[in-house]
Design a protein around this motif. Structure first.
Motif, PDB file in Angstrom:
ATOM      1  N   LEU A 146       0.824  -1.205   0.000  1.00 16.07           N
ATOM      2  CA  LEU A 146       0.000   0.000   0.000  1.00 16.07           C
ATOM      3  C   LEU A 146       0.860   1.259   0.000  1.00 16.07           C
ATOM      4  CD1 LEU A 146      -2.851   1.191   0.143  1.00 16.07           C
ATOM      5  CD2 LEU A 146      -2.800   0.838   2.630  1.00 16.07           C
ATOM      6  N   GLU A 147       1.938   1.254   0.784  1.00 14.68           N
ATOM      7  CA  GLU A 147       2.825   2.416   0.832  1.00 14.68           C
ATOM      8  C   GLU A 147       3.496   2.667  -0.510  1.00 14.68           C
ATOM      9  OE1 GLU A 147       5.495   1.700   4.032  1.00 14.68           O
ATOM     10  OE2 GLU A 147       3.948   1.922   5.575  1.00 14.68           O
ATOM     11  N   TRP A 148       3.908   1.603  -1.190  1.00 21.08           N
ATOM     12  CA  TRP A 148       4.501   1.772  -2.517  1.00 21.08           C
ATOM     13  C   TRP A 148       3.495   2.407  -3.476  1.00 21.08           C
ATOM     14  CZ3 TRP A 148       9.336   1.856  -3.878  1.00 21.08           C
ATOM     15  CH2 TRP A 148      10.279   1.089  -3.181  1.00 21.08           C
ATOM     16  N   MET A 149       2.268   1.938  -3.451  1.00 18.16           N
ATOM     17  CA  MET A 149       1.276   2.443  -4.393  1.00 18.16           C
ATOM     18  C   MET A 149       0.786   3.842  -4.022  1.00 18.16           C
ATOM     19  SD  MET A 149      -0.825  -1.029  -5.334  1.00 18.16           S
ATOM     20  CE  MET A 149      -1.789  -0.232  -6.616  1.00 18.16           C
ATOM     21  N   GLU A 150       0.850   4.173  -2.738  1.00 16.71           N
ATOM     22  CA  GLU A 150       0.495   5.534  -2.325  1.00 16.71           C
ATOM     23  C   GLU A 150       1.565   6.533  -2.774  1.00 16.71           C
ATOM     24  OE1 GLU A 150      -2.199   4.913   1.709  1.00 16.71           O
ATOM     25  OE2 GLU A 150      -0.011   4.939   1.873  1.00 16.71           O
ATOM     26  N   ARG A 151       2.776   6.058  -2.954  1.00 13.17           N
ATOM     27  CA  ARG A 151       3.864   6.961  -3.364  1.00 13.17           C
ATOM     28  C   ARG A 151       3.637   7.464  -4.784  1.00 13.17           C
ATOM     29  NH1 ARG A 151      10.219   5.344  -3.600  1.00 13.17           N
ATOM     30  NH2 ARG A 151       9.541   4.327  -5.533  1.00 13.17           N
ATOM     31  N   ASP A 152       3.471   6.528  -5.726  1.00 15.15           N
ATOM     32  CA  ASP A 152       3.135   6.865  -7.107  1.00 15.15           C
ATOM     33  C   ASP A 152       2.889   5.559  -7.855  1.00 15.15           C
ATOM     34  OD1 ASP A 152       5.672   5.801  -8.053  1.00 15.15           O
ATOM     35  OD2 ASP A 152       6.603   7.709  -7.511  1.00 15.15           O
ATOM     36  N   THR A 153       2.587   5.670  -9.146  1.00 13.80           N
ATOM     37  CA  THR A 153       2.329   4.476  -9.960  1.00 13.80           C
ATOM     38  C   THR A 153       3.443   4.245 -10.969  1.00 13.80           C
ATOM     39  OG1 THR A 153       0.957   5.763 -11.490  1.00 13.80           O
ATOM     40  CG2 THR A 153      -0.172   4.631  -9.667  1.00 13.80           C
ATOM     41  N   SER A 154       4.645   4.670 -10.614  1.00 14.88           N
ATOM     42  CA  SER A 154       5.790   4.437 -11.493  1.00 14.88           C
ATOM     43  C   SER A 154       6.112   2.949 -11.544  1.00 14.88           C
ATOM     44  CB  SER A 154       7.008   5.210 -10.980  1.00 14.88           C
ATOM     45  OG  SER A 154       7.435   4.671  -9.737  1.00 14.88           O
ATOM     46  N   PRO A 155       6.809   2.507 -12.600  1.00 13.44           N
ATOM     47  CA  PRO A 155       7.213   1.092 -12.654  1.00 13.44           C
ATOM     48  C   PRO A 155       7.986   0.652 -11.421  1.00 13.44           C
ATOM     49  CG  PRO A 155       7.515   2.101 -14.804  1.00 13.44           C
ATOM     50  CD  PRO A 155       7.139   3.210 -13.862  1.00 13.44           C
ATOM     51  N   ALA A 156       8.823   1.531 -10.869  1.00 13.14           N
ATOM     52  CA  ALA A 156       9.598   1.166  -9.680  1.00 13.14           C
ATOM     53  C   ALA A 156       8.680   0.921  -8.487  1.00 13.14           C
ATOM     54  CB  ALA A 156      10.606   2.263  -9.351  1.00 13.14           C
TER      55      ALA A 156
END
Length: 287
Positions: A146-156
């Motif tokens: 969830l934290e990764w996706m809250e950051r942005d939707t970049s490939p990384a």
């Protein structure tokens, strides 16, 4: 059962479907991609009914309260400390208990590795619910995605979320609740690892599991992929490799340390497993 307009303190991310299609074509996320994820605290009146299912597996971890899930094979209760995995493409429904609504950490996942995870975990429409031995770890992994996706939707970021989902699915594929038959087998395997220099007694291990030696042997092989004695050999050889790599102990001492009083027999076993003698193995460059 409708979802109301959010729950106080909720978190939710839904990846646009064109981005899902792109992610499923990229290295890494092609294996597993988190398409949706979130956190619903005390989700009163929460529920869904999908007559044809969706392309993703629905995964959620209940940390408080109760609820239920329904598949074509029946209705199942869900309590705190349990996880649910609903296979993709199958009709299902779920909802919170009206008197004690659940708190959920959840995600939807899709990708080419998903069928293998479901098979390894034994997840079907007949067994969508399982207890967790470490619910905190499972929640941490959903939270990480969830934290990764809250950051942005970049490939990384999508790859970071995929890594957390991959780890969660691996946990569900290998984890069993304390007190289950798998837990007994895991403790038997731990005993073998902790007493690497001792002879293994299948009868004694079977007594711990309260089954016959033959049944225990079959269960053990199904759980770990090796018969009991072969498992012990693998454990002993791993310890022998460690000693050969990190100490100057003579081969005879290494052999005795890992349960082989006869160093010649140890050398034969070692070569059978590794293809080289202990001395030649020690001389190989590593690291």
């Amino acid at each position: 059962m409708p979802i109301p307009d959010g729950f106080p303190g909720q978190r939710m991310l839904v990846l646009p479907r064109p981005l899902v299609r792109d992610a499923l074509q990229r290295p890494g996320t092609a294996h597993l991609v988190v398409t949706d994820c979130g956190y619903f605290p005390e989700a009163e009146s929460h529920g869904r009914e999908r007559a044809t299912g969706i392309p993703q597996a629905v995964v959620f971890v209940c940390t408080r309260g109760r609820g239920w899930v329904e598949t074509e094979d029946g209705r199942f209760t869900v309590s705190a400390g349990e996880a649910v995995v609903l296979p993709p493409g199958r009709p299902h429904a779920y909802g919170a208990d009206p008197d004690d609504p659940w708190t959920l950490w959840w995600m939807h996942v899709q990708g080419r590795d998903l069928p293998e995870f479901l098979t390894a975990a034994g997840i079907t429409t007949r067994s969508p619910v399982r207890s967790l031995s470490d619910v905190y770890r499972a929640v941490a992994l959903v939270g990480e995605a969830l934290e990764w996706m809250e950051r942005d939707t970049s490939p990384a970021s999508l790859l970071g979320a995929a890594g957390a989902a991959w780890h969660l699915m691996a946990q569900l594929a290998t984890d069993r609740a304390p007190g289950s038959r798998h837990d007994v087998l895991d403790r038997a395997a731990a005993y073998i690892r902790e007493t690497v220099d001792e002879p293994v007694s299948i009868a004694a291990l079977a007594a711990m599991a309260r089954v016959s030696p033959s049944h225990f042997s079959a269960l053990f092989k199904a759980r770990f992929g090796f018969p009991v004695r072969q498992y012990q050999t693998q454990v002993r050889m791993a310890r022998a490799r460690e000693l050969l790599d990190t100490t100057d102990q003579p081969v005879a001492t290494v052999a005795a340390t890992v349960g082989y009083p006869d160093s010649f027999y140890f050398a034969r076993q070692f070569k059978r497993v590794h293809g080289v003698s202990p001395l030649r193995y020690r001389r190989q460059g590593k690291g």
